[in-house]
Design a protein around this motif. Structure first.
Motif, PDB file in Angstrom:
ATOM      1  N   PHE A 295       0.833  -1.193   0.000  1.00  0.00           N
ATOM      2  CA  PHE A 295       0.000   0.000   0.000  1.00  0.00           C
ATOM      3  C   PHE A 295       0.875   1.255   0.000  1.00  0.00           C
ATOM      4  O   PHE A 295       1.690   1.446   0.909  1.00  0.00           O
ATOM      5  CB  PHE A 295      -0.918   0.027   1.218  1.00  0.00           C
ATOM      6  CG  PHE A 295      -1.775  -1.196   1.352  1.00  0.00           C
ATOM      7  CD1 PHE A 295      -2.914  -1.366   0.572  1.00  0.00           C
ATOM      8  CD2 PHE A 295      -1.439  -2.204   2.250  1.00  0.00           C
ATOM      9  CE1 PHE A 295      -3.693  -2.496   0.682  1.00  0.00           C
ATOM     10  CE2 PHE A 295      -2.212  -3.345   2.373  1.00  0.00           C
ATOM     11  CZ  PHE A 295      -3.352  -3.491   1.589  1.00  0.00           C
ATOM     12  N   ASP A 296       0.702   2.068  -1.031  1.00  0.00           N
ATOM     13  CA  ASP A 296       1.369   3.370  -1.091  1.00  0.00           C
ATOM     14  C   ASP A 296       0.335   4.408  -0.659  1.00  0.00           C
ATOM     15  O   ASP A 296      -0.566   4.752  -1.423  1.00  0.00           O
ATOM     16  CB  ASP A 296       1.858   3.638  -2.512  1.00  0.00           C
ATOM     17  CG  ASP A 296       2.704   4.913  -2.615  1.00  0.00           C
ATOM     18  OD1 ASP A 296       2.958   5.544  -1.569  1.00  0.00           O
ATOM     19  OD2 ASP A 296       3.094   5.265  -3.741  1.00  0.00           O
ATOM     20  N   LEU A 297       0.476   4.923   0.568  1.00  0.00           N
ATOM     21  CA  LEU A 297      -0.510   5.854   1.116  1.00  0.00           C
ATOM     22  C   LEU A 297      -0.124   7.295   0.815  1.00  0.00           C
ATOM     23  O   LEU A 297       1.023   7.703   1.018  1.00  0.00           O
ATOM     24  CB  LEU A 297      -0.633   5.673   2.637  1.00  0.00           C
ATOM     25  CG  LEU A 297      -1.858   4.886   3.116  1.00  0.00           C
ATOM     26  CD1 LEU A 297      -1.862   3.494   2.503  1.00  0.00           C
ATOM     27  CD2 LEU A 297      -1.884   4.802   4.632  1.00  0.00           C
ATOM     28  N   HIS A 298      -1.120   8.072   0.337  1.00  0.00           N
ATOM     29  CA  HIS A 298      -0.948   9.482   0.011  1.00  0.00           C
ATOM     30  C   HIS A 298      -2.049  10.300   0.669  1.00  0.00           C
ATOM     31  O   HIS A 298      -3.033   9.764   1.165  1.00  0.00           O
ATOM     32  CB  HIS A 298      -1.034   9.707  -1.501  1.00  0.00           C
ATOM     33  CG  HIS A 298       0.104   9.142  -2.279  1.00  0.00           C
ATOM     34  ND1 HIS A 298       1.011   9.939  -2.959  1.00  0.00           N
ATOM     35  CD2 HIS A 298       0.490   7.867  -2.496  1.00  0.00           C
ATOM     36  CE1 HIS A 298       1.899   9.159  -3.561  1.00  0.00           C
ATOM     37  NE2 HIS A 298       1.602   7.897  -3.299  1.00  0.00           N
ATOM     38  N   VAL A 319     -11.448   7.958   0.692  1.00  0.00           N
ATOM     39  CA  VAL A 319     -10.283   7.418  -0.015  1.00  0.00           C
ATOM     40  C   VAL A 319     -10.545   7.312  -1.507  1.00  0.00           C
ATOM     41  O   VAL A 319     -11.672   7.075  -1.947  1.00  0.00           O
ATOM     42  CB  VAL A 319      -9.876   6.028   0.535  1.00  0.00           C
ATOM     43  CG1 VAL A 319      -9.489   6.113   1.992  1.00  0.00           C
ATOM     44  CG2 VAL A 319     -10.983   5.004   0.337  1.00  0.00           C
ATOM     45  N   TYR A 320      -9.486   7.520  -2.284  1.00  0.00           N
ATOM     46  CA  TYR A 320      -9.457   7.231  -3.717  1.00  0.00           C
ATOM     47  C   TYR A 320      -8.476   6.074  -3.907  1.00  0.00           C
ATOM     48  O   TYR A 320      -7.378   6.079  -3.327  1.00  0.00           O
ATOM     49  CB  TYR A 320      -8.920   8.404  -4.527  1.00  0.00           C
ATOM     50  CG  TYR A 320      -9.735   9.668  -4.552  1.00  0.00           C
ATOM     51  CD1 TYR A 320     -10.716   9.866  -5.518  1.00  0.00           C
ATOM     52  CD2 TYR A 320      -9.488  10.700  -3.656  1.00  0.00           C
ATOM     53  CE1 TYR A 320     -11.433  11.050  -5.576  1.00  0.00           C
ATOM     54  CE2 TYR A 320     -10.200  11.888  -3.701  1.00  0.00           C
ATOM     55  CZ  TYR A 320     -11.174  12.054  -4.668  1.00  0.00           C
ATOM     56  OH  TYR A 320     -11.881  13.232  -4.733  1.00  0.00           O
ATOM     57  N   PHE A 321      -8.824   5.110  -4.725  1.00  0.00           N
ATOM     58  CA  PHE A 321      -7.888   4.057  -5.122  1.00  0.00           C
ATOM     59  C   PHE A 321      -7.377   4.407  -6.524  1.00  0.00           C
ATOM     60  O   PHE A 321      -8.165   4.665  -7.436  1.00  0.00           O
ATOM     61  CB  PHE A 321      -8.567   2.687  -5.141  1.00  0.00           C
ATOM     62  CG  PHE A 321      -9.021   2.220  -3.791  1.00  0.00           C
ATOM     63  CD1 PHE A 321      -8.171   1.526  -2.953  1.00  0.00           C
ATOM     64  CD2 PHE A 321     -10.309   2.490  -3.356  1.00  0.00           C
ATOM     65  CE1 PHE A 321      -8.582   1.105  -1.703  1.00  0.00           C
ATOM     66  CE2 PHE A 321     -10.745   2.071  -2.108  1.00  0.00           C
ATOM     67  CZ  PHE A 321      -9.877   1.375  -1.274  1.00  0.00           C
ATOM     68  N   ALA A 337      -7.865  -3.855  -5.651  1.00  0.00           N
ATOM     69  CA  ALA A 337      -8.469  -2.622  -5.151  1.00  0.00           C
ATOM     70  C   ALA A 337      -9.984  -2.762  -5.033  1.00  0.00           C
ATOM     71  O   ALA A 337     -10.605  -2.227  -4.101  1.00  0.00           O
ATOM     72  CB  ALA A 337      -8.115  -1.448  -6.065  1.00  0.00           C
ATOM     73  N   THR A 338     -10.587  -3.505  -5.965  1.00  0.00           N
ATOM     74  CA  THR A 338     -12.037  -3.693  -5.958  1.00  0.00           C
ATOM     75  C   THR A 338     -12.493  -4.432  -4.701  1.00  0.00           C
ATOM     76  O   THR A 338     -13.539  -4.120  -4.123  1.00  0.00           O
ATOM     77  CB  THR A 338     -12.489  -4.457  -7.216  1.00  0.00           C
ATOM     78  OG1 THR A 338     -12.173  -3.669  -8.366  1.00  0.00           O
ATOM     79  CG2 THR A 338     -13.972  -4.737  -7.195  1.00  0.00           C
ATOM     80  N   ILE A 378      -3.329   4.401  -2.444  1.00  0.00           N
ATOM     81  CA  ILE A 378      -4.542   4.884  -1.789  1.00  0.00           C
ATOM     82  C   ILE A 378      -4.351   6.330  -1.360  1.00  0.00           C
ATOM     83  O   ILE A 378      -3.410   6.654  -0.620  1.00  0.00           O
ATOM     84  CB  ILE A 378      -4.905   4.033  -0.556  1.00  0.00           C
ATOM     85  CG1 ILE A 378      -4.974   2.546  -0.922  1.00  0.00           C
ATOM     86  CG2 ILE A 378      -6.223   4.498   0.043  1.00  0.00           C
ATOM     87  CD1 ILE A 378      -5.277   1.643   0.255  1.00  0.00           C
ATOM     88  N   GLU A 379      -5.230   7.204  -1.830  1.00  0.00           N
ATOM     89  CA  GLU A 379      -5.253   8.596  -1.396  1.00  0.00           C
ATOM     90  C   GLU A 379      -6.222   8.688  -0.210  1.00  0.00           C
ATOM     91  O   GLU A 379      -7.417   8.421  -0.356  1.00  0.00           O
ATOM     92  CB  GLU A 379      -5.743   9.503  -2.530  1.00  0.00           C
ATOM     93  CG  GLU A 379      -4.913   9.439  -3.793  1.00  0.00           C
ATOM     94  CD  GLU A 379      -3.805  10.478  -3.832  1.00  0.00           C
ATOM     95  OE1 GLU A 379      -3.628  11.188  -2.811  1.00  0.00           O
ATOM     96  OE2 GLU A 379      -3.142  10.590  -4.875  1.00  0.00           O
TER      97      GLU A 379
END
Length: 420
Positions: A295-298, A319-321, A337-338, A378-379
């Protein structure tokens, strides 16, 4: 007599020539038709490849833009016995025109900037395309990843380690421990005596959390509100740390990297962020065979009205994926992601603003997602959210990610049992 014979010979030669000409024309026509056929076949193949490889042109983009009730109505027309309980939203002329325009061109009628982006190389429009719709998602509003306005390292210097990235397993300054910051949670960190024993991965770390843009912060958390919301201390790495902690509480071993790239990389350049973080992910993969989820979190750049939702009287960062189109196997990452998106929608309706695909027109478009199938960006929230709201979302993410992990483990064990 000889004259008659000569005339007959000339007649035969003339007929033979006409036959040859007819045969030649037929051959030329067939050759031309064959050439056209194969050219059209090649063009169709390329068009099919582009369509299936791109989230921009896929039918998922169409499916995301209409309500589930729309498809329920379609089933009712074909299957009278089927009764859909889903609420129907009208499929407007505007939606149809936008879908057609985006399918045939790179122009987004909802984003005037896209009219100029193709002609001005320095101008990049937001090219995010909705692949899967979240509950209540405005399809015209997508994630927005802006370049920091300023860059000011906290201590004014870089390390002398060249482009090397420090170890990925450190948690950094313990003063930033999430437990020491005010937060409300709906789930205890550890199961009580009355709860069923929590399954655990033991010492195995199966989830890896990192941050390509590790200094992304929030206006409400900064003392100086005039600058771009970036901070060397109070930033998105705290949310990543929280997610790792809550995954551990749910029995899923997690490893967190809070590497501060602006100080870890000599001559740091923001536009190379994903190059730096790719090294971090590769090192993590090389150091542990147990890692499965990445997971790359932003923190997104959208304003509060697009990134916040109230659930049961508490505000959460939405959150936005993000799925990178440049990754040739993006469909597998989108499938992962789904699973998370749908589980969030079920337990926390409205917290997910959907799954968005991005091309190289305005971003990296790969996001290290080719390194693993269960890898997603993930934003979490936007510039106007708070750390507390982001923590609540991290807790929700940990809950559904852990559920997904244990369901997959159970299914895998059952499959092995049948095989034996």
């Amino acid at each position: 007599m000889k004259r008659k014979i000569m005339l007959l010979d000339i007649g035969r030669e003339s007929r033979r020539m006409r036959q040859l000409l007819v045969t030649g024309r037929t051959f030329a026509l067939l050759s031309f038709c064959s050439m056209v056929f194969f050219v059209l076949l090649g063009v169709a193949g390329m068009a099919h490849q582009q369509t299936t490889a791109s989230p921009v042109n896929s039918m998922k983009g169409f499916a995301a833009a209409v309500s589930s009730g729309f498809f329920g109505d379609m089933l009712e027309m074909e299957m009278p016995a089927f009764q859909s309980g889903l609420e129907t939203e009208s499929f407007t002329t505007k939606q149809i025109s936008v879908l057609l325009m985006r399918a045939l061109t790179d122009i987004n009628p909802s984003d005037p900037m896209s009219l100029l982006a193709g002609e001005l190389p320095g101008l990049s429009a937001n090219d995010a395309i909705l692949i899967r719709k979240g509950i209540g998602t405005d399809t015209a509003v997508g994630p927005e990843d802006n370049t920091p306005i300023t860059y000011d390292p906290s201590d004014g210097h870089h390390t002398d380690s060249g482009t090397d990235v420090p170890d990925t397993g450190t948690d950094g300054d313990e003063n930033n421990e999430p437990d020491k910051l005010p937060v409300q949670t709906d789930k205890p960190a550890k199961p009580t005596d009355n709860e069923v024993d929590q399954p655990t991965t033991g010492g195995a770390k199966v989830a890896f959390i990192y941050h390509s843009h590790n200094r992304e912060s929030w206006y409400p958390e900064l003392t100086d509100k005039s600058k771009d919301p970036n901070s060397s201390t109070k930033n998105i790495t705290l949310v990543g740390k929280r997610l790792a902690k809550m995954l551990e509480a749910n029995g899923v071993g997690a490893q967190h990297s809070d590497t501060d790239y602006p100080t870890a990389i000599k001559d740091y350049r923001w536009e190379l962020s994903y190059k730096y973080s790719m090294k971090t992910v590769k090192e993590a993969i090389a150091s542990s065979k147990d890692l499965k989820f990445f997971f790359d979190l932003h923190r997104d750049s959208q304003k509060r009205k697009y990134t916040t939702i109230d659930i049961d009287g508490k505000s959460y960062a939405q959150v936005y994926f993000i799925i990178g189109h440049k990754n040739p196997n993006w469909q597998k990452n989108e499938a992962f992601a789904t699973k998370i998106h749908e589980a969030l929608d079920k337990k926390y309706p409205g917290i997910s603003r959907g799954i968005w695909g991005k091309t190289a027109a305005s971003g990296n478009a790969e996001y290290n997602q080719s390194l693993a199938e269960d890898n997603v960006l993930i934003e979490v929230g936007g510039v106007d959210n708070t750390l507390q709201e982001s923590y609540r979302t991290a807790d929700a993410l940990a809950e559904v990610i852990a559920d997904i992990y244990w369901k997959e483990e159970k299914a895998s064990a059952a499959a092995k049992g049948k095989a034996s």
